[in-house]
Write a protein that holds these residues in place. Structure first.
Motif, PDB file in Angstrom:
ATOM      1  N   ARG A  56      99.279  35.312  82.373  1.00  0.00           N
ATOM      2  CA  ARG A  56      98.412  34.582  81.425  1.00  0.00           C
ATOM      3  C   ARG A  56      96.969  35.052  81.525  1.00  0.00           C
ATOM      4  O   ARG A  56      96.278  35.188  80.516  1.00  0.00           O
ATOM      5  N   ARG A  73      93.003  39.745  75.266  1.00  0.00           N
ATOM      6  CA  ARG A  73      92.468  39.191  74.011  1.00  0.00           C
ATOM      7  C   ARG A  73      90.972  39.444  73.889  1.00  0.00           C
ATOM      8  O   ARG A  73      90.477  39.736  72.800  1.00  0.00           O
ATOM      9  N   ASP A 110     103.552  37.035  74.431  1.00  0.00           N
ATOM     10  CA  ASP A 110     102.189  37.277  73.955  1.00  0.00           C
ATOM     11  C   ASP A 110     101.746  38.707  74.239  1.00  0.00           C
ATOM     12  O   ASP A 110     101.140  39.362  73.382  1.00  0.00           O
ATOM     13  N   ARG A 144     103.744  41.154  71.927  1.00  0.00           N
ATOM     14  CA  ARG A 144     103.267  41.073  70.543  1.00  0.00           C
ATOM     15  C   ARG A 144     101.913  41.773  70.402  1.00  0.00           C
ATOM     16  O   ARG A 144     101.685  42.530  69.455  1.00  0.00           O
TER      17      ARG A 144
END
Length: 186
Positions: A49, A56, A135, A138
């Protein structure tokens, strides 16, 4: 028992740091938890995470670099040629402006490539922790899709095939359909 308490504290601290956006500090804290319980799946998930969150942030920097490059490419496409009746002073100004644009474009292309490379790294690191992290997979598929489109625009078939495979490998059926749809448009 003391190690178990230290482990739970490290995990709790890591969650808090992740929530506050202190990603570097969260990575350090989760590393402490990993030392105490190297095979704990919760540590691996939490580490993944953190890496996805770092990715990001890197994607945001990549998006900025990509937008700047697109802006400069638009400016270059719209740039006027030197008028035939121009005197030497005007010709010199046009050449100087063109050289400046070319240097700006080179820098923007380099920045886009660097930020793209920096963006994929944390997602791959997340996958070393949790191989099926949706995540991260993707995000990688999207980043590889950008390179697929770039190669397609440049008509670089070898790079296009390379990135097409990576898009499908990381993105699965949804991206496979997307690639097929893109191929049908040609």
């Amino acid at each position: 028992l003391r190690d178990r308490v230290r482990f739970r504290t490290a995990m709790s601290d890591t969650e808090g740091l992740l929530g506050s956006g202190s990603l570097d500090a969260a990575l350090l804290r989760v590393a402490e938890a990993r030392v105490l319980a190297p095979d704990d799946p919760d540590v691996r998930r939490l580490s993944a995470r953190i890496h996805v969150a770092r990715g990001r942030s890197a994607v945001a920097a990549y998006a900025e670099a990509k937008a700047r490059l697109a802006e400069l490419e638009r400016e270059e496409a719209e740039a006027r040629e030197v008028p035939a009746e121009a005197n030497d002073e005007i010709v010199d100004r046009f050449r100087s402006a063109r050289w400046t644009r070319e240097e700006d474009l080179k820098g923007a292309r380099r920045k886009r490539a660097e930020t793209w490379s920096e963006a994929i790294r944390p997602f791959h690191e997340a996958l070393t922790q949790v191989t099926d992290d949706a995540d991260a997979r993707r995000a990688l598929a999207e980043l590889y899709w950008d390179e697929f489109e770039r190669a397609e625009t440049a008509r670089d078939r070898a790079e296009e095939a390379r990135y097409q495979k990576l898009v499908v490998d990381y993105g699965g059926p949804q991206f496979e359909a997307r690639v097929r749809g893109e191929k049908e448009v040609r």
